[in-house]
Design a protein around this motif. Structure first.
Motif: not given
Length: 124
Positions: A10-12, A36-38, A89-91, A117-124
């Motif tokens: 998700g978005l965090v 776990w890969f990204r 940068e973990d996105t 796969g599952t999307q991870v998005t990290v916002s500033s």
């Protein structure tokens, strides 16, 4: 055969936490190394964490060491990736994978089974 399904992305905001889950079916994952890969846009798929529960060790990429933890719940036949203090940068798209080895392996070609796969998005 092993079937893997990832959830929990998700978005965090930066500094936040997420826990990814990988539900497995088929043979018990005690036989396998779980990883776990990204894969971020424009970058190669990389292993961020891997563990073999037969006692041969744990791997964490330097970029996530101290922030990510791989664990399991045998009752639920599930492997987790706890991600704390997330950074932009973990996105990436995060994948759960299983390798038919009794030792920890960290390259993509050594893994036999993959989740979607599952999307991870990290916002500033």
């Amino acid at each position: 055969q092993v079937q893997l399904v990832e959830t929990g992305g998700g978005l965090v905001q930066a500094g936040g936490s997420l826990r990814l889950s990988c539900a497995a079916s088929g043979p018990t994952f005690s036989r396998y190394t779980m990883g776990w890969f990204r894969q971020a846009p424009g970058k190669e798929r990389e292993c961020v964490a891997a563990h073999n529960w037969s006692g041969y060790g744990t791997y964490y990429a330097d970029s996530v060491k101290g922030r990510f933890t791989i664990s399991r719940d045998n009752a639920k036949n599930t492997v987790y990736l706890q991600m704390n203090n997330l950074k932009p940068e973990d996105t990436a798209v995060y994948y759960c994978a299983a390798a038919d080895y009794s030792i920890v392996v960290v390259t993509t070609h050594e893994y036999d089974y993959w989740g979607q796969g599952t999307q991870v998005t990290v916002s500033s």
